[in-house]
Design a protein around this motif. Structure first.
Motif, PDB file in Angstrom:
ATOM      1  N   ALA A  77       0.819  -1.207   0.000  1.00  0.00           N
ATOM      2  CA  ALA A  77       0.000   0.000   0.000  1.00  0.00           C
ATOM      3  C   ALA A  77       0.852   1.257   0.000  1.00  0.00           C
ATOM      4  O   ALA A  77       1.930   1.295   0.599  1.00  0.00           O
ATOM      5  CB  ALA A  77      -0.925   0.008   1.219  1.00  0.00           C
ATOM      6  N   LEU A  78       0.346   2.261  -0.684  1.00  0.00           N
ATOM      7  CA  LEU A  78       0.859   3.625  -0.595  1.00  0.00           C
ATOM      8  C   LEU A  78      -0.291   4.476  -0.085  1.00  0.00           C
ATOM      9  O   LEU A  78      -1.257   4.719  -0.807  1.00  0.00           O
ATOM     10  CB  LEU A  78       1.331   4.127  -1.960  1.00  0.00           C
ATOM     11  N   LEU A  79      -0.203   4.899   1.179  1.00  0.00           N
ATOM     12  CA  LEU A  79      -1.258   5.721   1.762  1.00  0.00           C
ATOM     13  C   LEU A  79      -0.843   7.179   1.883  1.00  0.00           C
ATOM     14  O   LEU A  79      -1.673   8.071   1.761  1.00  0.00           O
ATOM     15  CB  LEU A  79      -1.659   5.183   3.142  1.00  0.00           C
ATOM     16  N   ASP A  80       0.425   7.448   2.183  1.00  0.00           N
ATOM     17  CA  ASP A  80       0.895   8.816   2.354  1.00  0.00           C
ATOM     18  C   ASP A  80       2.365   8.868   1.957  1.00  0.00           C
ATOM     19  O   ASP A  80       3.224   8.326   2.657  1.00  0.00           O
ATOM     20  CB  ASP A  80       0.721   9.266   3.812  1.00  0.00           C
ATOM     21  N   ALA A  81       2.648   9.518   0.849  1.00  0.00           N
ATOM     22  CA  ALA A  81       4.017   9.563   0.332  1.00  0.00           C
ATOM     23  C   ALA A  81       4.966  10.290   1.276  1.00  0.00           C
ATOM     24  O   ALA A  81       6.185  10.086   1.213  1.00  0.00           O
ATOM     25  CB  ALA A  81       4.031  10.240  -1.042  1.00  0.00           C
ATOM     26  N   PRO A 147      -0.280  -9.970  -3.865  1.00  0.00           N
ATOM     27  CA  PRO A 147      -1.417 -10.133  -4.776  1.00  0.00           C
ATOM     28  C   PRO A 147      -2.433  -9.001  -4.683  1.00  0.00           C
ATOM     29  O   PRO A 147      -3.299  -8.876  -5.548  1.00  0.00           O
ATOM     30  CB  PRO A 147      -2.042 -11.448  -4.312  1.00  0.00           C
ATOM     31  N   VAL A 148      -2.341  -8.184  -3.629  1.00  0.00           N
ATOM     32  CA  VAL A 148      -3.285  -7.091  -3.417  1.00  0.00           C
ATOM     33  C   VAL A 148      -2.506  -5.798  -3.234  1.00  0.00           C
ATOM     34  O   VAL A 148      -1.547  -5.745  -2.460  1.00  0.00           O
ATOM     35  CB  VAL A 148      -4.175  -7.352  -2.181  1.00  0.00           C
ATOM     36  N   LEU A 149      -2.930  -4.729  -3.945  1.00  0.00           N
ATOM     37  CA  LEU A 149      -2.242  -3.438  -3.855  1.00  0.00           C
ATOM     38  C   LEU A 149      -3.261  -2.318  -3.710  1.00  0.00           C
ATOM     39  O   LEU A 149      -4.275  -2.297  -4.412  1.00  0.00           O
ATOM     40  CB  LEU A 149      -1.387  -3.204  -5.094  1.00  0.00           C
ATOM     41  N   LEU A 150      -2.967  -1.391  -2.787  1.00  0.00           N
ATOM     42  CA  LEU A 150      -3.836  -0.246  -2.537  1.00  0.00           C
ATOM     43  C   LEU A 150      -3.020   1.029  -2.661  1.00  0.00           C
ATOM     44  O   LEU A 150      -1.904   1.114  -2.119  1.00  0.00           O
ATOM     45  CB  LEU A 150      -4.460  -0.317  -1.136  1.00  0.00           C
ATOM     46  N   PHE A 151      -3.587   2.020  -3.342  1.00  0.00           N
ATOM     47  CA  PHE A 151      -2.890   3.281  -3.558  1.00  0.00           C
ATOM     48  C   PHE A 151      -3.839   4.444  -3.278  1.00  0.00           C
ATOM     49  O   PHE A 151      -4.933   4.491  -3.829  1.00  0.00           O
ATOM     50  CB  PHE A 151      -2.382   3.376  -4.996  1.00  0.00           C
ATOM     51  N   THR A 179      -5.148  -7.777  -7.378  1.00  0.00           N
ATOM     52  CA  THR A 179      -6.218  -6.861  -7.004  1.00  0.00           C
ATOM     53  C   THR A 179      -5.609  -5.469  -6.859  1.00  0.00           C
ATOM     54  O   THR A 179      -4.705  -5.274  -6.036  1.00  0.00           O
ATOM     55  CB  THR A 179      -6.869  -7.289  -5.676  1.00  0.00           C
ATOM     56  N   VAL A 180      -6.078  -4.505  -7.641  1.00  0.00           N
ATOM     57  CA  VAL A 180      -5.505  -3.152  -7.644  1.00  0.00           C
ATOM     58  C   VAL A 180      -6.619  -2.159  -7.310  1.00  0.00           C
ATOM     59  O   VAL A 180      -7.578  -2.007  -8.075  1.00  0.00           O
ATOM     60  CB  VAL A 180      -4.874  -2.809  -9.012  1.00  0.00           C
ATOM     61  N   PHE A 181      -6.480  -1.472  -6.168  1.00  0.00           N
ATOM     62  CA  PHE A 181      -7.503  -0.558  -5.650  1.00  0.00           C
ATOM     63  C   PHE A 181      -6.883   0.823  -5.539  1.00  0.00           C
ATOM     64  O   PHE A 181      -5.930   1.028  -4.783  1.00  0.00           O
ATOM     65  CB  PHE A 181      -7.968  -1.055  -4.288  1.00  0.00           C
ATOM     66  N   VAL A 182      -7.393   1.800  -6.311  1.00  0.00           N
ATOM     67  CA  VAL A 182      -6.760   3.115  -6.446  1.00  0.00           C
ATOM     68  C   VAL A 182      -7.739   4.215  -6.068  1.00  0.00           C
ATOM     69  O   VAL A 182      -8.766   4.407  -6.721  1.00  0.00           O
ATOM     70  CB  VAL A 182      -6.266   3.349  -7.888  1.00  0.00           C
ATOM     71  N   SER A 183      -7.411   4.945  -5.010  1.00  0.00           N
ATOM     72  CA  SER A 183      -8.198   6.109  -4.619  1.00  0.00           C
ATOM     73  C   SER A 183      -7.636   7.346  -5.301  1.00  0.00           C
ATOM     74  O   SER A 183      -6.427   7.581  -5.281  1.00  0.00           O
ATOM     75  CB  SER A 183      -8.148   6.284  -3.090  1.00  0.00           C
ATOM     76  N   SER A 184      -8.504   8.141  -5.928  1.00  0.00           N
ATOM     77  CA  SER A 184      -8.041   9.346  -6.614  1.00  0.00           C
ATOM     78  C   SER A 184      -9.183  10.339  -6.763  1.00  0.00           C
ATOM     79  O   SER A 184     -10.348   9.951  -6.824  1.00  0.00           O
ATOM     80  CB  SER A 184      -7.473   9.001  -7.998  1.00  0.00           C
ATOM     81  N   HIS A 185      -8.826  11.624  -6.821  1.00  0.00           N
ATOM     82  CA  HIS A 185      -9.821  12.659  -7.109  1.00  0.00           C
ATOM     83  C   HIS A 185      -9.716  13.118  -8.563  1.00  0.00           C
ATOM     84  O   HIS A 185     -10.455  14.006  -8.989  1.00  0.00           O
ATOM     85  CB  HIS A 185      -9.604  13.872  -6.183  1.00  0.00           C
ATOM     86  N   LEU A 186      -8.821  12.513  -9.340  1.00  0.00           N
ATOM     87  CA  LEU A 186      -8.606  12.906 -10.728  1.00  0.00           C
ATOM     88  C   LEU A 186      -9.518  12.094 -11.642  1.00  0.00           C
ATOM     89  O   LEU A 186      -9.195  10.979 -12.045  1.00  0.00           O
ATOM     90  CB  LEU A 186      -7.142  12.705 -11.106  1.00  0.00           C
ATOM     91  N   MET A 187     -10.677  12.666 -11.966  1.00  0.00           N
ATOM     92  CA  MET A 187     -11.677  11.925 -12.735  1.00  0.00           C
ATOM     93  C   MET A 187     -11.184  11.548 -14.130  1.00  0.00           C
ATOM     94  O   MET A 187     -11.398  10.426 -14.601  1.00  0.00           O
ATOM     95  CB  MET A 187     -12.955  12.773 -12.874  1.00  0.00           C
ATOM     96  N   ARG A 188     -10.521  12.475 -14.799  1.00  0.00           N
ATOM     97  CA  ARG A 188     -10.065  12.192 -16.155  1.00  0.00           C
ATOM     98  C   ARG A 188      -9.034  11.055 -16.157  1.00  0.00           C
ATOM     99  O   ARG A 188      -9.002  10.240 -17.077  1.00  0.00           O
ATOM    100  CB  ARG A 188      -9.483  13.451 -16.800  1.00  0.00           C
ATOM    101  N   GLU A 189      -8.204  11.014 -15.126  1.00  0.00           N
ATOM    102  CA  GLU A 189      -7.225   9.938 -15.052  1.00  0.00           C
ATOM    103  C   GLU A 189      -7.903   8.614 -14.741  1.00  0.00           C
ATOM    104  O   GLU A 189      -7.512   7.571 -15.272  1.00  0.00           O
ATOM    105  CB  GLU A 189      -6.160  10.258 -13.992  1.00  0.00           C
ATOM    106  N   MET A 190      -8.922   8.636 -13.898  1.00  0.00           N
ATOM    107  CA  MET A 190      -9.652   7.406 -13.601  1.00  0.00           C
ATOM    108  C   MET A 190     -10.330   6.862 -14.857  1.00  0.00           C
ATOM    109  O   MET A 190     -10.428   5.659 -15.044  1.00  0.00           O
ATOM    110  CB  MET A 190     -10.698   7.661 -12.514  1.00  0.00           C
ATOM    111  N   GLU A 191     -10.772   7.758 -15.743  1.00  0.00           N
ATOM    112  CA  GLU A 191     -11.371   7.307 -17.003  1.00  0.00           C
ATOM    113  C   GLU A 191     -10.364   6.534 -17.847  1.00  0.00           C
ATOM    114  O   GLU A 191     -10.735   5.624 -18.594  1.00  0.00           O
ATOM    115  CB  GLU A 191     -11.902   8.508 -17.799  1.00  0.00           C
TER     116      GLU A 191
END
Length: 303
Positions: A77-81, A147-151, A179-191
């Motif tokens: 996980a990467l929670l806080d750089a 096998p599981v990654l969170l960002f 399993t790749v779970f990505v939190s982001s506020h960048l809508m265009r990048e999520m698209e």
């Protein structure tokens, strides 16, 4: 796989996460979206056992993650750089993580090479830019080959080349069956990155579905129109309640009317149509519309 069932977290009178149930499947990149204050970071901490739930449960690979030995082999996980010791070198930081998780020391050099930081291995982290710290955080997540990654917001501070690299990395990890779970506020990048979405607001689930299905739920779709009779058509469309924006190339973007209704109004006012093209549903527009009631602090709002 990550599975949450009625996951709840309260801090006194404040409910940060409220009965969340969702599944994050392997083999796809799943975006985790929500307005500021929606409970995304708290949810990620609950998944990793950094906070205990008030109610419900969440499992990683069928087991509670908290207390499992050598956790980096099971989830990265990467929670806080910024959550690193600035006085350590990049290699020392990753070597310490490797040793504490029973991993070979060579993994530190391998993941530094993978994220493009091999040349900075002996530099102190306190001198790193935000983008470099993001890459270091991703290296830490990859250290145990889990096998599981969170960002959490992994794209902050990255230059365009870095964004393209991260996009390709997430796609590769998913293609490997992770399993790749990505939190982001960048809508265009999520698209460009995600295939599935989990969307929350005020700690509650709004949607857990494909990106395409979520985007199509937005009601304010647009239609691109090109006509030599702009004045007459704009007048007719405006009178029918449409919102119209003129683009630089002379075309019009019409919001609020379906293509068939636009064609009917054009025929009625004698306007010739050279183009009538529905615009694909926008993730950002659907997100803004469907989470409008879940925004904790809106612009211009006072409490």
């Amino acid at each position: 796989m990550i599975e949450a069932k009625e996951l709840t977290k309260r801090y006194g009178a404040v409910t940060a996460v409220d009965g969340l149930s969702f599944t994050v499947r392997p083999g796809v990149v799943t975006g985790f979206l929500g307005p500021n204050g929606a409970g995304k970071s708290t949810t990620l901490r609950l998944i990793l056992g950094l906070n205990g739930p008030t109610g419900g449960a969440v499992t990683v690979g069928g087991h509670r993650f908290a207390g499992r030995p050598r956790g980096l082999r099971r989830a990265g996980a990467l929670l806080d750089a910024h959550d690193v010791h600035g006085g350590r070198t990049a290699r020392a930081h990753l070597t310490a993580l490797a040793v504490s998780n029973g991993l070979p020391r060579r993994r530190a050099g391998e993941v530094l090479e993978e994220v493009g930081l091999a040349a900075a291995a002996h530099r102190r982290i306190g001198r790193f830019s935000l983008g470099m710290k993001q890459r270091l955080g991703i290296a830490g997540a990859l250290l145990g080959d889990p096998p599981v990654l969170l960002f959490d917001e992994p794209l902050n501070g990255l230059d365009p080349d870095g964004v393209l690299w991260v996009r390709g990395l997430f796609r590769r990890l998913a293609d490997e069956g992770r399993t790749v779970f990505v939190s982001s506020h960048l809508m265009r990048e999520m698209e460009q990155t995600a295939e599935e979405l989990v969307v929350i607001g005020r700690g509650r689930l709004i949607a857990a579905e494909s990106l395409t299905d979520f985007a199509s739920r937005g009601t304010r779709r647009s239609v691109v129109v090109r006509t030599p009779d702009g004045t007459a058509l704009v007048s007719a469309l405006t009178a029918a309640g449409a919102e119209i924006a003129r683009e630089r190339d002379g075309r019009y973007t019409v919001t609020g009317l379906e293509p068939r209704r636009i064609a009917e109004l054009a025929r009625a006012c004698g306007a010739l149509l050279d183009e009538l093209t529905p615009v694909s549903a926008s993730l950002e527009e659907a997100f803004m519309e469907l989470t409008a009631r879940s925004v904790e602090y809106g612009a211009g709002e006072t409490r």
